[in-house]
Design a protein around this motif. Structure first.
Motif, PDB file in Angstrom:
ATOM      1  N   VAL A 174       3.908  -5.205   0.064  1.00 35.60           N
ATOM      2  CA  VAL A 174       5.249  -5.410  -0.492  1.00 35.60           C
ATOM      3  C   VAL A 174       6.247  -4.513   0.223  1.00 35.60           C
ATOM      4  O   VAL A 174       5.875  -3.591   0.940  1.00 35.60           O
ATOM      5  CB  VAL A 174       5.302  -5.082  -2.005  1.00 35.60           C
ATOM      6  CG1 VAL A 174       4.500  -6.066  -2.822  1.00 35.60           C
ATOM      7  CG2 VAL A 174       4.845  -3.647  -2.268  1.00 35.60           C
ATOM      8  N   GLN A 175       7.529  -4.819   0.010  1.00 38.07           N
ATOM      9  CA  GLN A 175       8.575  -3.903   0.460  1.00 38.07           C
ATOM     10  C   GLN A 175       8.775  -2.898  -0.649  1.00 38.07           C
ATOM     11  O   GLN A 175       9.034  -3.269  -1.794  1.00 38.07           O
ATOM     12  CB  GLN A 175       9.864  -4.670   0.698  1.00 38.07           C
ATOM     13  CG  GLN A 175       9.715  -5.685   1.834  1.00 38.07           C
ATOM     14  CD  GLN A 175      10.984  -6.460   2.047  1.00 38.07           C
ATOM     15  OE1 GLN A 175      12.082  -5.878   1.995  1.00 38.07           O
ATOM     16  NE2 GLN A 175      10.861  -7.740   2.285  1.00 38.07           N
ATOM     17  N   VAL A 176       8.622  -1.627  -0.316  1.00 35.59           N
ATOM     18  CA  VAL A 176       8.723  -0.614  -1.355  1.00 35.59           C
ATOM     19  C   VAL A 176      10.106   0.020  -1.405  1.00 35.59           C
ATOM     20  O   VAL A 176      10.393   0.849  -2.247  1.00 35.59           O
ATOM     21  CB  VAL A 176       7.654   0.483  -1.181  1.00 35.59           C
ATOM     22  CG1 VAL A 176       6.276  -0.074  -1.510  1.00 35.59           C
ATOM     23  CG2 VAL A 176       7.694   1.055   0.222  1.00 35.59           C
ATOM     24  N   GLN A 177      10.985  -0.359  -0.460  1.00 36.67           N
ATOM     25  CA  GLN A 177      12.373   0.073  -0.586  1.00 36.67           C
ATOM     26  C   GLN A 177      13.249  -0.985   0.055  1.00 36.67           C
ATOM     27  O   GLN A 177      12.751  -1.892   0.708  1.00 36.67           O
ATOM     28  CB  GLN A 177      12.602   1.454   0.020  1.00 36.67           C
ATOM     29  CG  GLN A 177      12.600   1.490   1.535  1.00 36.67           C
ATOM     30  CD  GLN A 177      12.843   2.908   2.017  1.00 36.67           C
ATOM     31  OE1 GLN A 177      11.967   3.752   1.907  1.00 36.67           O
ATOM     32  NE2 GLN A 177      14.017   3.176   2.536  1.00 36.67           N
ATOM     33  N   GLY A 178      14.489  -0.884  -0.212  1.00 37.17           N
ATOM     34  CA  GLY A 178      15.392  -1.896   0.288  1.00 37.17           C
ATOM     35  C   GLY A 178      15.779  -2.850  -0.817  1.00 37.17           C
ATOM     36  O   GLY A 178      15.205  -2.843  -1.900  1.00 37.17           O
ATOM     37  N   ALA A 179      16.753  -3.682  -0.481  1.00 32.73           N
ATOM     38  CA  ALA A 179      17.332  -4.566  -1.488  1.00 32.73           C
ATOM     39  C   ALA A 179      16.317  -5.537  -2.052  1.00 32.73           C
ATOM     40  O   ALA A 179      16.376  -5.904  -3.216  1.00 32.73           O
ATOM     41  CB  ALA A 179      18.490  -5.337  -0.873  1.00 32.73           C
ATOM     42  N   SER A 184      10.116  -8.099  -4.570  1.00 33.11           N
ATOM     43  CA  SER A 184       8.840  -8.106  -3.861  1.00 33.11           C
ATOM     44  C   SER A 184       7.740  -7.494  -4.729  1.00 33.11           C
ATOM     45  O   SER A 184       6.650  -8.056  -4.885  1.00 33.11           O
ATOM     46  CB  SER A 184       9.011  -7.332  -2.548  1.00 33.11           C
ATOM     47  OG  SER A 184       7.812  -7.292  -1.848  1.00 33.11           O
ATOM     48  N   VAL A 185       8.063  -6.339  -5.346  1.00 30.62           N
ATOM     49  CA  VAL A 185       7.067  -5.638  -6.166  1.00 30.62           C
ATOM     50  C   VAL A 185       6.733  -6.460  -7.412  1.00 30.62           C
ATOM     51  O   VAL A 185       5.564  -6.631  -7.772  1.00 30.62           O
ATOM     52  CB  VAL A 185       7.583  -4.235  -6.556  1.00 30.62           C
ATOM     53  CG1 VAL A 185       6.662  -3.597  -7.593  1.00 30.62           C
ATOM     54  CG2 VAL A 185       7.698  -3.352  -5.326  1.00 30.62           C
ATOM     55  N   SER A 186       7.755  -7.012  -8.059  1.00 28.25           N
ATOM     56  CA  SER A 186       7.483  -7.733  -9.307  1.00 28.25           C
ATOM     57  C   SER A 186       6.714  -9.023  -9.034  1.00 28.25           C
ATOM     58  O   SER A 186       5.838  -9.414  -9.809  1.00 28.25           O
ATOM     59  CB  SER A 186       8.782  -8.007 -10.072  1.00 28.25           C
ATOM     60  OG  SER A 186       9.642  -8.786  -9.284  1.00 28.25           O
ATOM     61  N   ARG A 187       6.981  -9.663  -7.899  1.00 21.56           N
ATOM     62  CA  ARG A 187       6.216 -10.865  -7.544  1.00 21.56           C
ATOM     63  C   ARG A 187       4.748 -10.515  -7.315  1.00 21.56           C
ATOM     64  O   ARG A 187       3.842 -11.214  -7.792  1.00 21.56           O
ATOM     65  CB  ARG A 187       6.802 -11.490  -6.261  1.00 21.56           C
ATOM     66  CG  ARG A 187       7.747 -12.659  -6.494  1.00 21.56           C
ATOM     67  CD  ARG A 187       7.900 -13.522  -5.232  1.00 21.56           C
ATOM     68  NE  ARG A 187       8.194 -12.750  -4.036  1.00 21.56           N
ATOM     69  CZ  ARG A 187       9.431 -12.406  -3.637  1.00 21.56           C
ATOM     70  NH1 ARG A 187      10.483 -12.782  -4.354  1.00 21.56           N
ATOM     71  NH2 ARG A 187       9.616 -11.710  -2.540  1.00 21.56           N
ATOM     72  N   ALA A 188       4.530  -9.421  -6.622  1.00 24.73           N
ATOM     73  CA  ALA A 188       3.138  -9.022  -6.340  1.00 24.73           C
ATOM     74  C   ALA A 188       2.392  -8.717  -7.638  1.00 24.73           C
ATOM     75  O   ALA A 188       1.218  -9.070  -7.792  1.00 24.73           O
ATOM     76  CB  ALA A 188       3.127  -7.803  -5.418  1.00 24.73           C
ATOM     77  N   LEU A 189       3.070  -8.067  -8.579  1.00 26.32           N
ATOM     78  CA  LEU A 189       2.435  -7.762  -9.874  1.00 26.32           C
ATOM     79  C   LEU A 189       2.017  -9.053 -10.577  1.00 26.32           C
ATOM     80  O   LEU A 189       0.919  -9.153 -11.141  1.00 26.32           O
ATOM     81  CB  LEU A 189       3.401  -6.970 -10.766  1.00 26.32           C
ATOM     82  CG  LEU A 189       3.453  -5.456 -10.500  1.00 26.32           C
ATOM     83  CD1 LEU A 189       4.707  -4.845 -11.094  1.00 26.32           C
ATOM     84  CD2 LEU A 189       2.208  -4.772 -11.043  1.00 26.32           C
ATOM     85  N   ARG A 190       2.894 -10.039 -10.522  1.00 28.53           N
ATOM     86  CA  ARG A 190       2.561 -11.308 -11.173  1.00 28.53           C
ATOM     87  C   ARG A 190       1.400 -12.004 -10.475  1.00 28.53           C
ATOM     88  O   ARG A 190       0.506 -12.547 -11.120  1.00 28.53           O
ATOM     89  CB  ARG A 190       3.800 -12.224 -11.205  1.00 28.53           C
ATOM     90  CG  ARG A 190       4.692 -11.956 -12.431  1.00 28.53           C
ATOM     91  CD  ARG A 190       5.693 -13.072 -12.660  1.00 28.53           C
ATOM     92  NE  ARG A 190       6.588 -13.237 -11.524  1.00 28.53           N
ATOM     93  CZ  ARG A 190       7.711 -12.516 -11.351  1.00 28.53           C
ATOM     94  NH1 ARG A 190       8.043 -11.600 -12.250  1.00 28.53           N
ATOM     95  NH2 ARG A 190       8.487 -12.692 -10.310  1.00 28.53           N
ATOM     96  N   ARG A 191       1.403 -11.939  -9.143  1.00 28.64           N
ATOM     97  CA  ARG A 191       0.298 -12.579  -8.402  1.00 28.64           C
ATOM     98  C   ARG A 191      -1.036 -11.904  -8.709  1.00 28.64           C
ATOM     99  O   ARG A 191      -2.064 -12.563  -8.845  1.00 28.64           O
ATOM    100  CB  ARG A 191       0.565 -12.532  -6.894  1.00 28.64           C
ATOM    101  CG  ARG A 191       1.576 -13.587  -6.450  1.00 28.64           C
ATOM    102  CD  ARG A 191       1.772 -13.519  -4.949  1.00 28.64           C
ATOM    103  NE  ARG A 191       0.570 -13.876  -4.209  1.00 28.64           N
ATOM    104  CZ  ARG A 191       0.256 -13.375  -3.011  1.00 28.64           C
ATOM    105  NH1 ARG A 191       1.060 -12.493  -2.431  1.00 28.64           N
ATOM    106  NH2 ARG A 191      -0.829 -13.762  -2.404  1.00 28.64           N
ATOM    107  N   CYS A 192      -0.994 -10.599  -8.777  1.00 31.92           N
ATOM    108  CA  CYS A 192      -2.227  -9.860  -9.136  1.00 31.92           C
ATOM    109  C   CYS A 192      -2.830 -10.409 -10.414  1.00 31.92           C
ATOM    110  O   CYS A 192      -4.044 -10.636 -10.511  1.00 31.92           O
ATOM    111  CB  CYS A 192      -1.896  -8.393  -9.396  1.00 31.92           C
ATOM    112  SG  CYS A 192      -2.071  -7.353  -7.983  1.00 31.92           S
TER     113      CYS A 192
END
Lengths: 449, 64
Positions: A174-179, A184-192
């Motif tokens: 994921v992108q951990v910083q930036g706009a 990116s983070v929330s999508r990855a959490l859902r995919r997990c």
């Protein structure tokens, strides 16, 4: 600077444009503060906008690469501090501020907004310890939501495999910083959660400033963590304040190493623990059996002890009964009587013998008796003679001798008393008169006292 | 019975049996049964430890 007298031929536009760019080069790593206006996204993922103050206006561009790194995308009407350089684009003939970083002008205001978010989540109970999910004691796969490059993912993997060599790892880059980071983070959490390849999630980042960690203070990420079915561990570095993500996470670790050790147990410890249990189990099993064997041994020993005693008692009783039986049996009785007769015969014989001996002894002593008798006869004669002599003397003194001399003795015939005085008798009383020879019976005719 | 147990559950059961054994109130028959059960749980625990497969999988974001 270009000098007119040196311009022996005119510059081409491109040459002049290059000249201008060269001259602008010192205007690099500039900070400019202004309000955003006319923000729009271009086809290549870059953003065009203007930065202005009350008087002047500057065209600005945010290229796609930089857009991924900036803390947040500027929006129209907001005032930011932009970092970048000034460049001149020959193609369009425009001067632009090439933005590579966007910083909040008013961090205080941003923090105030963050506090407001925290308050809302607090009221919802999002931070309550009771809401937190328990980490699985032993996952088989760990999901890592982090930047695919850099030290963080390396440290996480190292820690996990060092502790548990056969642990599965699935990485959600994921992108951990930036706009784009919050999405990116929330999508990855859902995919997990959807893919369910892992049993626990680690969201990691290598620390950073308040602005760099901005994504983890957004409501969108906080909601994704709260909505996760799988437990979430945050590891966002140790240089900044706690983020909202840390507060809603089920476990908050500071470093990737700490996160790794929280989600994965040390396999060697577990193996040792099981080995210890195995030893205890063996010991208990063996001891139990040994104890039982011992009990059996004790019982056997007691039995061995008791048995002869029991037999002895019965043998004694039998012997006693046999003795009684023997005593009462006719054969024994005859035998016993015979024995008694024999005993009497023995005693009779013994008594006879004793008697014989005694008689023999008496015979033997009789010879001594003869001597004794002779001595006695002699003694008798002597004594006889003495006695005769004494008798003669006695006769001389006896009344007979006195009577012989003419005296008589008068005796009251009734009382037998010697009458010594005439007064002792009366007329007509009968008297006997003893003379030297013979006696006279007389009656008193006269008394003369 | 032990098929669905996690490592943690099997360990808990194992410890229960161990405690019963160590308290020493069991009859010989029950004790032997407890030892057998505990061995099963110990085996489950060991199996669970080895069940994880070392692998790394990258799940990139799907491009829209």
């Amino acid at each position: 600077m270009l000098k007119p007298e040196e311009a022996q031929r005119p510059y081409t536009v491109t040459e002049l444009a290059n000249e201008i760019r060269r001259e602008l080069r010192p205007l690099t790593a500039m900070l400019v503060k202004g309000e955003v206006t006319g923000m729009k996204q271009g086809a290549g993922g870059h953003y065009n906008f203007s930065i202005r103050d009350g008087v002047s206006r500057l065209d600005a561009v945010l290229f796609a690469d930089d857009a991924r790194r900036v803390t947040m995308l500027p929006e129209d009407g907001q005032v930011f501090v932009f970092r970048g350089r000034v460049d001149f684009f020959g193609k369009t003939g425009r001067l632009s501020f090439i933005t590579d970083q966007v910083e909040f002008d008013d961090v205080g205001k941003l923090r105030a907004r963050l506090e407001e978010l925290k308050r809302r989540l607090e009221v919802e109970g999002a931070f309550a310890p009771g809401r937190k999910r328990r980490l699985p004691f032993l996952p088989q796969v760990v999901a890592l939501i982090t930047s695919p490059t850099g030290a963080v993912i390396h440290d996480l993997q190292e820690t996990i495999w060092e502790r548990y060599p056969n642990m599965g790892v699935v990485v959600y880059p994921v992108q951990v910083q930036g706009a784009a980071a919050p999405m990116s983070v929330s999508r990855a959490l859902r995919r997990c959660n959807d893919e369910a390849l892992a049993q626990v999630i680690v969201v990691a980042r290598g620390g950073g400033s308040f602005e760099e960690l901005y994504a983890f203070n957004t409501e969108i990420v906080a909601r994704a963590i709260l909505g996760s079915r799988l437990p979430v561990v945050t590891a966002l570095g140790h240089t900044s304040d706690r983020t909202v993500a840390d507060m809603v996470a089920d476990v908050e670790a500071r470093t990737p190493t700490e996160a790794g050790s929280r989600v994965v147990p040390k396999k060697a410890d577990l193996v040792a623990l099981l080995r210890e249990r195995g030893r205890r189990l063996d010991r208990e099993g063996n001891q139990r059996v040994a104890r039982e064997l011992e009990r059996l041994q004790t019982k056997r020993a007691r039995l061995v002890q008791i048995l002869p005693a029991m037999v002895r008692v019965r043998v004694d009783r039998l012997a006693h009964a046999a003795a009684n039986l023997a005593r009462l049996s006719p054969v024994q009785q005859v035998t016993r009587r015979q024995e008694a007769l024999r005993e009497r015969a023995r005693r009779l014989a013994a008594a006879g013998a004793a008697r014989m001996t005694r008689a023999r002894n008496a015979l033997t002593s009789r010879r001594a008796q003869d001597r004794l008798e002779r001595a006695l006869v002699e003694r008798f004669s002597t004594e006889q003679r003495r006695l005769d002599h004494l008798r003669q003397q006695l006769v001389a003194f006896s009344p007979e001798a006195v009577l012989a001399r003419g005296y008589s003795i008068t005796i009251d015939a009734e009382t037998g008393r010697v009458v010594r005085s005439a007064a002792e008798t009366a007329v007509d009383r009968k008297l006997r008169i003893r003379l030297a020879t013979g006696r006279l019976g007389a009656r008193v005719e006269q008394v003369e006292p | 019975m032990s098929e669905q147990l996690t490592y943690e559950q099997a360990l808990e059961k194992l410890d229960e049996k161990l405690k019963l054994l160590e308290d020493g109130d069991l009859s010989l028959e029950d004790a032997l049964k407890a030892v057998d059960d505990a061995r099963v749980y110990l085996k489950v625990c060991t199996e669970r430890l080895e069940a994880a497969r070392k692998k790394i999988e990258i799940r990139p974001e799907p491009t829209e």
